[in-house]
Structures are given as structure tokens and as C-alpha cells.
Design a protein around this motif. Sequence first.
Motif, PDB file in Angstrom:
ATOM      1  N   PRO A 320       6.902   3.920  10.819  1.00  0.00           N
ATOM      2  CA  PRO A 320       5.875   3.480   9.868  1.00  0.00           C
ATOM      3  C   PRO A 320       5.221   4.680   9.201  1.00  0.00           C
ATOM      4  O   PRO A 320       4.835   5.640   9.851  1.00  0.00           O
ATOM      5  CB  PRO A 320       4.881   2.723  10.765  1.00  0.00           C
ATOM      6  N   LEU A 321       5.101   4.609   7.868  1.00  0.00           N
ATOM      7  CA  LEU A 321       4.595   5.756   7.118  1.00  0.00           C
ATOM      8  C   LEU A 321       3.383   5.441   6.242  1.00  0.00           C
ATOM      9  O   LEU A 321       2.669   6.350   5.836  1.00  0.00           O
ATOM     10  CB  LEU A 321       5.700   6.329   6.223  1.00  0.00           C
ATOM     11  N   VAL A 322       3.151   4.148   5.944  1.00  0.00           N
ATOM     12  CA  VAL A 322       2.102   3.774   4.987  1.00  0.00           C
ATOM     13  C   VAL A 322       1.246   2.655   5.570  1.00  0.00           C
ATOM     14  O   VAL A 322       1.786   1.657   6.053  1.00  0.00           O
ATOM     15  CB  VAL A 322       2.730   3.318   3.649  1.00  0.00           C
ATOM     16  N   PRO A 323      -0.092   2.780   5.527  1.00  0.00           N
ATOM     17  CA  PRO A 323      -0.968   1.726   6.057  1.00  0.00           C
ATOM     18  C   PRO A 323      -0.873   0.438   5.249  1.00  0.00           C
ATOM     19  O   PRO A 323      -0.362   0.419   4.120  1.00  0.00           O
ATOM     20  CB  PRO A 323      -2.375   2.339   5.930  1.00  0.00           C
ATOM     21  N   VAL A 324      -1.417  -0.651   5.815  1.00  0.00           N
ATOM     22  CA  VAL A 324      -1.505  -1.905   5.078  1.00  0.00           C
ATOM     23  C   VAL A 324      -2.354  -1.693   3.834  1.00  0.00           C
ATOM     24  O   VAL A 324      -3.284  -0.880   3.825  1.00  0.00           O
ATOM     25  CB  VAL A 324      -2.107  -3.029   5.944  1.00  0.00           C
ATOM     26  N   LYS A 325      -2.024  -2.424   2.766  1.00  0.00           N
ATOM     27  CA  LYS A 325      -2.800  -2.365   1.524  1.00  0.00           C
ATOM     28  C   LYS A 325      -3.196  -3.781   1.136  1.00  0.00           C
ATOM     29  O   LYS A 325      -2.342  -4.589   0.752  1.00  0.00           O
ATOM     30  CB  LYS A 325      -1.998  -1.714   0.400  1.00  0.00           C
ATOM     31  N   PHE A 326      -4.481  -4.100   1.268  1.00  0.00           N
ATOM     32  CA  PHE A 326      -4.947  -5.440   0.949  1.00  0.00           C
ATOM     33  C   PHE A 326      -4.956  -5.659  -0.558  1.00  0.00           C
ATOM     34  O   PHE A 326      -5.202  -4.734  -1.339  1.00  0.00           O
ATOM     35  CB  PHE A 326      -6.340  -5.669   1.527  1.00  0.00           C
ATOM     36  N   LEU A 327      -4.682  -6.905  -0.952  1.00  0.00           N
ATOM     37  CA  LEU A 327      -4.701  -7.231  -2.367  1.00  0.00           C
ATOM     38  C   LEU A 327      -6.102  -7.049  -2.931  1.00  0.00           C
ATOM     39  O   LEU A 327      -7.098  -7.333  -2.270  1.00  0.00           O
ATOM     40  CB  LEU A 327      -4.229  -8.661  -2.599  1.00  0.00           C
ATOM     41  N   LYS A 328      -6.165  -6.621  -4.152  1.00  0.00           N
ATOM     42  CA  LYS A 328      -7.447  -6.368  -4.804  1.00  0.00           C
ATOM     43  C   LYS A 328      -8.236  -7.652  -5.007  1.00  0.00           C
ATOM     44  O   LYS A 328      -9.471  -7.658  -4.916  1.00  0.00           O
ATOM     45  CB  LYS A 328      -7.200  -5.687  -6.149  1.00  0.00           C
ATOM     46  N   ASN A 329      -7.516  -8.754  -5.277  1.00  0.00           N
ATOM     47  CA  ASN A 329      -8.191 -10.018  -5.582  1.00  0.00           C
ATOM     48  C   ASN A 329      -8.063 -11.063  -4.487  1.00  0.00           C
ATOM     49  O   ASN A 329      -8.409 -12.232  -4.700  1.00  0.00           O
ATOM     50  CB  ASN A 329      -7.662 -10.593  -6.899  1.00  0.00           C
ATOM     51  N   ASP A 330      -7.567 -10.666  -3.320  1.00  0.00           N
ATOM     52  CA  ASP A 330      -7.426 -11.616  -2.214  1.00  0.00           C
ATOM     53  C   ASP A 330      -7.484 -10.873  -0.887  1.00  0.00           C
ATOM     54  O   ASP A 330      -6.480 -10.312  -0.437  1.00  0.00           O
ATOM     55  CB  ASP A 330      -6.111 -12.386  -2.322  1.00  0.00           C
ATOM     56  N   PRO A 331      -8.649 -10.859  -0.223  1.00  0.00           N
ATOM     57  CA  PRO A 331      -8.779 -10.139   1.049  1.00  0.00           C
ATOM     58  C   PRO A 331      -8.026 -10.783   2.197  1.00  0.00           C
ATOM     59  O   PRO A 331      -8.021 -10.247   3.308  1.00  0.00           O
ATOM     60  CB  PRO A 331     -10.295 -10.169   1.298  1.00  0.00           C
ATOM     61  N   GLN A 332      -7.388 -11.911   1.944  1.00  0.00           N
ATOM     62  CA  GLN A 332      -6.629 -12.590   2.983  1.00  0.00           C
ATOM     63  C   GLN A 332      -5.144 -12.287   2.916  1.00  0.00           C
ATOM     64  O   GLN A 332      -4.347 -12.884   3.636  1.00  0.00           O
ATOM     65  CB  GLN A 332      -6.851 -14.113   2.881  1.00  0.00           C
ATOM     66  N   GLN A 333      -4.755 -11.328   2.066  1.00  0.00           N
ATOM     67  CA  GLN A 333      -3.351 -10.954   1.962  1.00  0.00           C
ATOM     68  C   GLN A 333      -3.235  -9.439   1.843  1.00  0.00           C
ATOM     69  O   GLN A 333      -4.096  -8.787   1.255  1.00  0.00           O
ATOM     70  CB  GLN A 333      -2.687 -11.624   0.742  1.00  0.00           C
ATOM     71  N   PHE A 334      -2.147  -8.898   2.406  1.00  0.00           N
ATOM     72  CA  PHE A 334      -1.910  -7.464   2.290  1.00  0.00           C
ATOM     73  C   PHE A 334      -0.430  -7.181   2.095  1.00  0.00           C
ATOM     74  O   PHE A 334       0.429  -8.034   2.337  1.00  0.00           O
ATOM     75  CB  PHE A 334      -2.449  -6.702   3.509  1.00  0.00           C
ATOM     76  N   ILE A 335      -0.157  -5.953   1.668  1.00  0.00           N
ATOM     77  CA  ILE A 335       1.215  -5.496   1.432  1.00  0.00           C
ATOM     78  C   ILE A 335       1.596  -4.496   2.516  1.00  0.00           C
ATOM     79  O   ILE A 335       0.809  -3.622   2.880  1.00  0.00           O
ATOM     80  CB  ILE A 335       1.344  -4.861   0.040  1.00  0.00           C
ATOM     81  N   TRP A 336       2.785  -4.640   3.030  1.00  0.00           N
ATOM     82  CA  TRP A 336       3.324  -3.751   4.061  1.00  0.00           C
ATOM     83  C   TRP A 336       4.643  -3.170   3.567  1.00  0.00           C
ATOM     84  O   TRP A 336       5.445  -3.864   2.947  1.00  0.00           O
ATOM     85  CB  TRP A 336       3.551  -4.522   5.357  1.00  0.00           C
ATOM     86  N   GLN A 337       4.846  -1.880   3.821  1.00  0.00           N
ATOM     87  CA  GLN A 337       6.105  -1.227   3.464  1.00  0.00           C
ATOM     88  C   GLN A 337       6.994  -1.098   4.694  1.00  0.00           C
ATOM     89  O   GLN A 337       6.525  -0.679   5.757  1.00  0.00           O
ATOM     90  CB  GLN A 337       5.854   0.160   2.870  1.00  0.00           C
ATOM     91  N   SER A 338       8.262  -1.442   4.531  1.00  0.00           N
ATOM     92  CA  SER A 338       9.202  -1.375   5.657  1.00  0.00           C
ATOM     93  C   SER A 338      10.623  -1.228   5.129  1.00  0.00           C
ATOM     94  O   SER A 338      10.945  -1.722   4.046  1.00  0.00           O
ATOM     95  CB  SER A 338       9.101  -2.656   6.494  1.00  0.00           C
ATOM     96  N   ASN A 339      11.476  -0.559   5.925  1.00  0.00           N
ATOM     97  CA  ASN A 339      12.900  -0.472   5.586  1.00  0.00           C
ATOM     98  C   ASN A 339      13.731  -1.382   6.493  1.00  0.00           C
ATOM     99  O   ASN A 339      14.896  -1.120   6.753  1.00  0.00           O
ATOM    100  CB  ASN A 339      13.398   0.974   5.667  1.00  0.00           C
ATOM    101  N   ARG A 340      13.107  -2.469   6.952  1.00  0.00           N
ATOM    102  CA  ARG A 340      13.766  -3.363   7.909  1.00  0.00           C
ATOM    103  C   ARG A 340      15.067  -3.950   7.380  1.00  0.00           C
ATOM    104  O   ARG A 340      15.966  -4.291   8.174  1.00  0.00           O
ATOM    105  CB  ARG A 340      12.804  -4.494   8.304  1.00  0.00           C
ATOM    106  N   ASP A 341      15.199  -4.114   6.049  1.00  0.00           N
ATOM    107  CA  ASP A 341      16.444  -4.663   5.509  1.00  0.00           C
ATOM    108  C   ASP A 341      17.416  -3.561   5.099  1.00  0.00           C
ATOM    109  O   ASP A 341      18.427  -3.821   4.460  1.00  0.00           O
ATOM    110  CB  ASP A 341      16.159  -5.603   4.337  1.00  0.00           C
ATOM    111  N   GLY A 342      17.088  -2.316   5.475  1.00  0.00           N
ATOM    112  CA  GLY A 342      17.962  -1.189   5.172  1.00  0.00           C
ATOM    113  C   GLY A 342      17.438  -0.280   4.085  1.00  0.00           C
ATOM    114  O   GLY A 342      17.944   0.830   3.909  1.00  0.00           O
ATOM    115  N   TRP A 343      16.411  -0.753   3.349  1.00  0.00           N
ATOM    116  CA  TRP A 343      15.830   0.028   2.256  1.00  0.00           C
ATOM    117  C   TRP A 343      14.327  -0.177   2.283  1.00  0.00           C
ATOM    118  O   TRP A 343      13.853  -1.250   2.639  1.00  0.00           O
ATOM    119  CB  TRP A 343      16.410  -0.419   0.908  1.00  0.00           C
TER     120      TRP A 343
END
Length: 717
Positions: A320-343
Motif C-alpha cells: 500500500p502506497l496511498v492513503p484513502v481519499k474521501f470524496l469531496k461531496n460525499d463523506p460516506q465514500q472514499f477512493i482506494w488505490q490498489s494493483n489487485r487486478d495486476g495494475w
Amino acid sequence: MKKLVLFLLLLSATVIVHGQQKNLSMLDAMANVRTTLAPQSLRGLQFLYGKEDYVYIKPLNNEMAWFTGNAGKKEDQLFLTLKQLNQKLRVAQQDTLAAMPAIQFNKGKEWIFAVNGKQLAYNPSANTFTTLMDRSLAGKDKAERSVAGYTAYLENYNLFVNDGQTAKQVTNDGTANVVYASSVHRDEFGISKGTFWSNNGKQLAFYRMDQSMVADYPIIDWTSRPAKNINIKYPMAGDKSHEVTVGVYNAQTQNVVYLKTGEPAEQYLTNIAWSPDDKYVYIAVLNRGQNHMELKQFDAQTGNYIKTLFEERDAKYVEPLVPVKFLKNDPQQFIWQSNRDGWNHLYLYSANGKLIKQLTKGNWEVLEVKGFDTSGDNLFYVSTEESPITRNLYVLNIRSGKSKRITTGTAVHNTEVSSSGNTVLDRFSTTKNPGTIDLVEVKTGQRKQLLQAADPLKNYALGESSIFTIKGKSGDDLYCNLFKPTHLDSTKKHPVIVYWYGGSHAQLILDQWNGGAGNYWFQYLAEQGFVVLVMDTRGSDNRGKAFEQSMFRKVGDVQMEDMMTAVDYLKRLPYTDEKNMGLFGWSFGGFNTVDFMLNHPDVFKAAVAGGAVTNWNFYEVMYTERYMDTPQENPEGYAATNLTNQIQKLKGKLLLIHGLQDNVVLQQNTVELVKKAVDNNIQVDYMIYPGHEHNVLGKDRTHLYQKVTDYFMQNLK
């Protein structure tokens, strides 16, 4: 392994074709590349916060001044002179300046700059100044100010927080062994700092690292009489590692709690992030084996563990290299970065850990998330979708999942997005273009050119260079950059030098002016009559998980196989002298170089290995165990990569170079190798650089490259 990567990033090069009269000197290649031979640019270029206007600094009447422009103005206008700034400072009874300072216009409504050691904020609307940090605070170790006006810093090993009037000592047991508010885990897993202010700036998450159980390692300071020993903590692969916890300080209540991250003590706490309401802290918790990551949620008030949102496992490793990033307009959702599918891609999650959808997908990598537009509906990111050797900016609509490319052309783009998301500053270059800066309107794609850099090498007689791919035995395309000698005579044989790295988090070949390198050394070699090849083998960055993980448990094997593919290509060229070839690499590339010289002893006549790992038992826990597992788990892999015990296989000439104060790749690596060479009556050459750590910088860097050049001149020509 970021510190290892730094050296090679300064080396990778791609230079354009010319046919003029001058030749590069070593001074040109190593020093003037940053001054008289650097491409033109716009210094300090940035957006004004909340506007589509840009600003930059340039000379005006023998002093620097700020200029501004926008898409609607054909001509840029004067924005701020030193006289005007000093007048504002005098009215506010602040110290004045002798020269125009660097100013941050794009971080918020206030302009941030330093005056005589103080950090000031100027509000142009109210025409008022605020002292963010006075001279004493700004000079503190690890000083970091929050939006609420609190400043965290280190003093005598302990963490303090200043509210603008008084300082509160947050910790009391800090020592050289118990380290607070600093980067931990040897800067792996994307970690670069040790303090993390909450969104409202009233709570501070901070690292506490107990390294008392890690053995001392001596680094000698040779500048005193007598020389003195300075111990550092260096956890070697398979040995005891440090133990990290995370504290949370509430600046209003002055209370400290420690997050209950649990056992085992030897785990990695990475990618710290706050929830939008500052009630929770999120940590990517990775086991020491680095094959199991849990994204955990903790209560910031009590330190209690709330739950694990999701887990990631991998048969080889998770990173893991990047923290969670919550959506600007929705505090109930966030973006996660992962290479789980190979990329490496973007995934949208609900705050309770449920996967909503994968936002990006394909055989390419997301490299950076730039941020949201004003609405928060659209996210800007940089990726390699066009090609592994290019960089482009895209905008993604979170709801529809559709992406749109903003930048154009095959190039490496470095971009800044305005706070609204409506406009982009696009700096880009290619192997044939030293640099262009455009202002781009996101919706229409209309562009305004701000600068087209002139060719700084137009008066130099350069050899031809080209980027291409060769097919490896694995079926992978391997990117290469070939520099032909100036005034190449294809009927004659020319000596060859190959440069490589081949490790993770590094990429040498880019479709960019000079490949993003800090020097023109490869072209300098071409002027001396060498054919120069630079290549990215498997193990390199930004080519997907399988490409990097191919070296798992026995580093060097796939790199050597790919190098043999490159050697076969070179031998087929009619103008290369296969009997006079040299190999050069630094850090991981230094390891690969020695490894190749010992296991393919009849290919290269001479080699230079700088800062080389020669025995992975001597390298740090975090990096080594990710790719090799522990020595106890993988004794065969460690034995196969212990180059010291293979030195008797050396046939060609080998120059080892090491910084005398190297605290990344310990000098013990090459010292042990030299000792074994002496024991076996094997001749090797050795050069040290006193006062330098892993990277030889400053004026001594020119000396280093002259040394390497001379070595190849003596042995290959």
C-alpha cells in the motif's frame, strides 16, 4: 527504496538528434545542464487560488517580479514587484525583503512566503499579514502548521505543539531510540513524514517508533580528529525490526491517546488518513511478511479499534502506497488505490468498507491522483494509458465512471489543475521537444501556449538517439534507449556501454526531453565514440504487478535474462564491438551489475558498480523482505544472491564505488566483497567518496562521472 532510486533518476537520459559543431564537455554534461544548457521554463508557475489566472516570476529591470495571465488575455501583465511587496510589508510593520521571495499563491486564499526566517501569510482581499510561524518556530525540526494555527515540531527528541503563544510538550520519553513525529519504516510504503494534522487542524496523529531493540550500526565521521563513530539503527533482513505505534494529540484538550493497533508489534502502520469529520483515523496495517494488508478504522478520541474495512492478500506481496481519499461531496465514500487486478487502479468504497465499483481498469497504471473539481463530481488523475513511457492527465466522472483525456500528444506531461478544475497548466516535453507550457481549458480543450522552449543543445554535435523495444524471453516488451556515436561510421566497430537499474519504483526510459535526467552524460559518452544503451528490465516500475514481481525471492535472475536479450541485440548491430563492452549501474543497478559480471563473466570486459548491494543479508528489513522474504524463509535465494561468495567467478575489470557515509546501502557490502576478492587473489578496483551517503552530489558528482568515464576509456578503447 526511494533513496536508492534517487541516483538512477539523475542518470536516465534521452537526447535528440543534431549535427552542429560544438562538443559537450564534462562540465556541460554534469553542471551546465542545470544552468546554461537547461531548457527554458517559467519559474514558479502556478494558479492563483480560486481563479483561472496563472502567475510566474521572471526578471524585470534587474530584479525578479511576478507576472500574471489567463486564457482571455493575449499578453501577460505585471502582477507584483518587490517594491510593491515591500510597501505592503512596511505598512504592516513587517521586515522588508532584499529580493523577491518564492510565494505560494495556489494553496489557499492567502499568499504564503518567508521573510527573514518567518513564515507569513498575506490576505490580498483584507490587505493584512498573519505570522504563521515566527523565526524560532520555523527553524524547528519537523515544524508543521495546521489550518487552526497550531504548530507541531520536534525538540530534544520530543514532540511539542505551539498554539501561537505557548508550547505544550506532548511527549516526554523521546530519545535516539524512541523517535517521535518522524518518518518510519525506512521511508517505505509511501511514508515520507511523521505528523498528520486533522482536517480542522485541532488534532494531530503522529508516529512513535521504538527502535531500541534494533542493533546499532556504525557510520564513521572522518572529519574530526580522531575520527568518531556515529551509530544509526539499521534493521537487517531477518533480524529484529523496530516497533511503531500511532498517537493522537488533541490540541484543545491537550489529551494524548494511542491507537490500539494491537499485535504483533512488528507490523507496518502506513497510509494514515483522517475521516472528513475528524472522528476516525484510517491506517493500512501490513504484516511483516507483507502479504496481508488490512485497512483499519480507529476512534481518534479513545484510540479504540473500530473495524477492518477490507483486506488485501497476495501470494508474493502487497504494497500500500496511498492513503484513502474521501470524496469531496460525499463523506460516506472514499477512493482506494490498489494493483489487485495486476495494475494500479482506483476503487470506490463506501465508508463502511463495501466495494461500490472499480473506477479505472486496463493494462496500464494510475500514477497520481490530482484532486477534484469544484463540484466534487470529477477526479483528475495521471496514468500510462497511452504508453508506459508517457504521462497524461485524465478527468474521471465518479458517477458515470467515464474518463476523458485532457493532455494531448505522445509526451510526458506535468500538470497543475486549477482549484475549480476548469483549467490546467500543462508542462510537457518529448525526446524532440525540450519543453512546452500550455494553458488548457478542460471543457473545450482550447489551448494557449505560454512558452515554447528553445533547444539548448542546438549548437552541439550530438549523436543520434532513439527509444525502441526489444522482445524479452518472457514475451515482455523491454524499453531501450540507444545513443549512437557522433559522426557514426557504420563500417567500424565501436565500444559499448550499457546502463541499467532494473529494480522497483524506478523507470529509466521516458518519452521526455533528456529522459528526465539531470545530466547529458550518455550523450557525452557518445561523443567519445561509445555506443550507449539504457534499458528497463523486468522488475522496473509502471509496467504492472507481474512485471515487477517477476524477481520475487531471487532478485537478479530475470534482470540478467533480460540483459542477455539486450546483449544479443547489441551484438547484431554492425557497428558494435562485442569484445569491448562495459556495464554500469548504481544501487539496485550496482547489485545487478556485479551479479551479471559474475554469472556471465565473458560478456562485458569492464563494469562499474556504485553503491551496490552485494549481500542481501546486509540490506534493510522492509525492502529486502518484500522481494526476498526473510533469510530464514528463503535461504536458497539469499545464497544465490550473495555475490561475495561468488567473486572468484569474476573475469573482467570491476570498479566498485561507495559513499563513505552511506546509510542506505551499507559500505559493508562492498568491503566484504573486496575482502573475499583479496582472499581469492582476484583483482578489483575500489573508489570511495568521503562525506557522501548513498548519492554522490554537488561538485563531487562531476568527479564521479569523470572517474567512471576514465575507467571505460582505459579498459574499452
